[in-house]
Design an enzyme around this catalytic site. Sequence first.
Site, PDB file in Angstrom:
ATOM      1  N   LYS A   1       7.786  -0.775  10.093  1.00  0.00           N
ATOM      2  CA  LYS A   1       8.389  -2.069  10.441  1.00  0.00           C
ATOM      3  C   LYS A   1       9.729  -2.181   9.741  1.00  0.00           C
ATOM      4  O   LYS A   1       9.841  -1.911   8.544  1.00  0.00           O
ATOM      5  CB  LYS A   1       7.480  -3.226  10.023  1.00  0.00           C
ATOM      6  CG  LYS A   1       8.070  -4.602  10.294  1.00  0.00           C
ATOM      7  CD  LYS A   1       7.162  -5.701   9.748  1.00  0.00           C
ATOM      8  CE  LYS A   1       7.833  -7.067   9.802  1.00  0.00           C
ATOM      9  NZ  LYS A   1       6.995  -8.127   9.178  1.00  0.00           N
TER      10      LYS A   1
ATOM     11  N   LYS B   1       7.018 -15.280   0.182  1.00  0.00           N
ATOM     12  CA  LYS B   1       6.344 -14.785  -1.013  1.00  0.00           C
ATOM     13  C   LYS B   1       6.042 -15.905  -2.016  1.00  0.00           C
ATOM     14  O   LYS B   1       5.103 -15.807  -2.811  1.00  0.00           O
ATOM     15  CB  LYS B   1       7.174 -13.682  -1.664  1.00  0.00           C
ATOM     16  CG  LYS B   1       8.537 -14.141  -2.164  1.00  0.00           C
ATOM     17  CD  LYS B   1       9.393 -13.004  -2.687  1.00  0.00           C
ATOM     18  CE  LYS B   1       9.970 -12.133  -1.615  1.00  0.00           C
ATOM     19  NZ  LYS B   1      10.932 -12.833  -0.714  1.00  0.00           N
TER      20      LYS B   1
ATOM     21  N   HIS C   1       4.913 -15.266  10.358  1.00  0.00           N
ATOM     22  CA  HIS C   1       4.170 -14.356  11.224  1.00  0.00           C
ATOM     23  C   HIS C   1       4.860 -12.995  11.220  1.00  0.00           C
ATOM     24  O   HIS C   1       5.902 -12.824  10.594  1.00  0.00           O
ATOM     25  CB  HIS C   1       4.098 -14.908  12.655  1.00  0.00           C
ATOM     26  CG  HIS C   1       5.424 -14.982  13.338  1.00  0.00           C
ATOM     27  ND1 HIS C   1       6.293 -16.020  13.131  1.00  0.00           N
ATOM     28  CD2 HIS C   1       6.049 -14.137  14.211  1.00  0.00           C
ATOM     29  CE1 HIS C   1       7.387 -15.828  13.857  1.00  0.00           C
ATOM     30  NE2 HIS C   1       7.277 -14.690  14.505  1.00  0.00           N
TER      31      HIS C   1
ATOM     32  N   HIS D   1      18.074  -8.140   7.215  1.00  0.00           N
ATOM     33  CA  HIS D   1      18.076  -9.427   6.520  1.00  0.00           C
ATOM     34  C   HIS D   1      19.401 -10.144   6.697  1.00  0.00           C
ATOM     35  O   HIS D   1      19.448 -11.372   6.784  1.00  0.00           O
ATOM     36  CB  HIS D   1      17.791  -9.210   5.035  1.00  0.00           C
ATOM     37  CG  HIS D   1      17.771 -10.469   4.226  1.00  0.00           C
ATOM     38  ND1 HIS D   1      16.864 -11.489   4.443  1.00  0.00           N
ATOM     39  CD2 HIS D   1      18.550 -10.877   3.192  1.00  0.00           C
ATOM     40  CE1 HIS D   1      17.084 -12.465   3.589  1.00  0.00           C
ATOM     41  NE2 HIS D   1      18.112 -12.130   2.819  1.00  0.00           N
TER      42      HIS D   1
ATOM     43  N   THR E   1       3.574  -8.840   8.054  1.00  0.00           N
ATOM     44  CA  THR E   1       3.839  -8.600   6.637  1.00  0.00           C
ATOM     45  C   THR E   1       5.110  -9.303   6.163  1.00  0.00           C
ATOM     46  O   THR E   1       6.029  -9.559   6.936  1.00  0.00           O
ATOM     47  CB  THR E   1       4.015  -7.086   6.376  1.00  0.00           C
ATOM     48  OG1 THR E   1       4.952  -6.563   7.330  1.00  0.00           O
ATOM     49  CG2 THR E   1       2.705  -6.344   6.500  1.00  0.00           C
ATOM     50  N   ARG E   2       5.140  -9.602   4.853  1.00  0.00           N
ATOM     51  CA  ARG E   2       6.349 -10.031   4.158  1.00  0.00           C
ATOM     52  C   ARG E   2       6.392  -9.340   2.802  1.00  0.00           C
ATOM     53  O   ARG E   2       5.364  -9.229   2.120  1.00  0.00           O
ATOM     54  CB  ARG E   2       6.381 -11.557   3.943  1.00  0.00           C
ATOM     55  CG  ARG E   2       6.562 -12.381   5.192  1.00  0.00           C
ATOM     56  CD  ARG E   2       7.939 -12.214   5.811  1.00  0.00           C
ATOM     57  NE  ARG E   2       8.152 -13.126   6.927  1.00  0.00           N
ATOM     58  CZ  ARG E   2       7.759 -12.926   8.177  1.00  0.00           C
ATOM     59  NH1 ARG E   2       7.100 -11.811   8.485  1.00  0.00           N
ATOM     60  NH2 ARG E   2       7.998 -13.805   9.116  1.00  0.00           N
TER      61      ARG E   2
ATOM     62  N   CYS F   1      11.474 -14.082  14.749  1.00  0.00           N
ATOM     63  CA  CYS F   1      11.169 -15.200  13.850  1.00  0.00           C
ATOM     64  C   CYS F   1      12.472 -15.938  13.569  1.00  0.00           C
ATOM     65  O   CYS F   1      13.537 -15.572  14.073  1.00  0.00           O
ATOM     66  CB  CYS F   1      10.503 -14.724  12.563  1.00  0.00           C
ATOM     67  SG  CYS F   1      11.581 -13.818  11.436  1.00  0.00           S
TER      68      CYS F   1
END
Length: 376
Positions: free
Chosen positions: A260, A342, A43, A264, A46-47, A309
């Site tokens: 956004k 992805k 969710h 990471h 975007t990824r 997330c």
Amino acid sequence: MHDVIVLGTGGVGSAAMFHAARRGLKVLGLDRFPPGHDRGSSHGQTRIIRMSYFEHPDYVPLLRSAYRLWDELGEIGGQPLFQRTGLIYFGNPDGAVLKGLGASAHEHGLEVNQIDHEECTQRFPGYRCPDGAETMYEPDAGYLLVEDCVRAQLTEAVQAGAKHLHGADILSWRADGDGFVVETETGIHRASRLVITAGCWTKELLADLNIPLRILRKHLHWYATDDAGYAQSNGCPCFFFEANGGMFYGFPDIDGNGIKVAEHSGGVEIADPLNDPRDEEAEDTARIESFLRDCMPGVSMNRKRRETCFYTMSPDENFIVDRHPEHGNVVFAAGLSGHGFKFTSALGKTLVEMAIDGQTTDDVRFLGLERPGLQG
């Protein structure tokens, strides 16, 4: 009796349902939450999707399959799911990211171009290259509309005859004769094969394998900007920075919703993703805003939105894709480690092939359960 039950219907599970159903199999998907929910890893709008995989060159053939399948799914549903914006990388020339990019690009003949600071400033003026960094650009990268991808796969699966049940906890599964029994809060279901794609709940469903998975809480942030250079409509690409002691990534301003951005690297390990409060963490926000001031100075500190997330981490941060060592008709994907969405279109197909055909056309041996280093 179903041919296949899929436990967990997020990114990988929805893809497995789709690929199993389009083969004419009797398919059941089970999930605690409704499609496109915000309780896991699939969710947040975007990824990023990219072919030049610095994590390991062996991922690239799987990515070729994923690219094709995302485009195909968008055509089937009449809704483009993959937006090719390009991706700009800023990194230490001797660091893991740029060296890994170079290795993947060389081995697989990928288009990844080094651009100098002057060209970068002219083409992408919103980004400031960190001191000592170099810049690479991958034109065929971009982003996936993550909730739309999950919903599209589930929609096509159901239209092909699959059944999707959500709203009840999956309590357990067990072998029963030639098949398997799955118990939920609301009933018992039977199948000849299981596909386990439960994200951060995988550890409980595969407890007998004692896979050392960790769950990290991660935050996603959207910030306002009045700088038109950050707009996707003006050609701004996605980005990935090695900077400020971490790895930061993000997306252009899509339809005026703001930039956004997320980190990471880092993250806080948690024990219970179901009941985690998902509150804002001051240190995370401070790191994000420090990065923006240094590397994206046209972005304001006016945050428009924040979401949380979870990353489900394997010890070596590579996926685990295999069959259960004691039950050949049980296959699973786990530990996608924050870089897996992805791949989900391809991983769903891979798991169905493993479950139904006993083998897959995708080479995922390097992601197997028995690989060196997986046990920490």
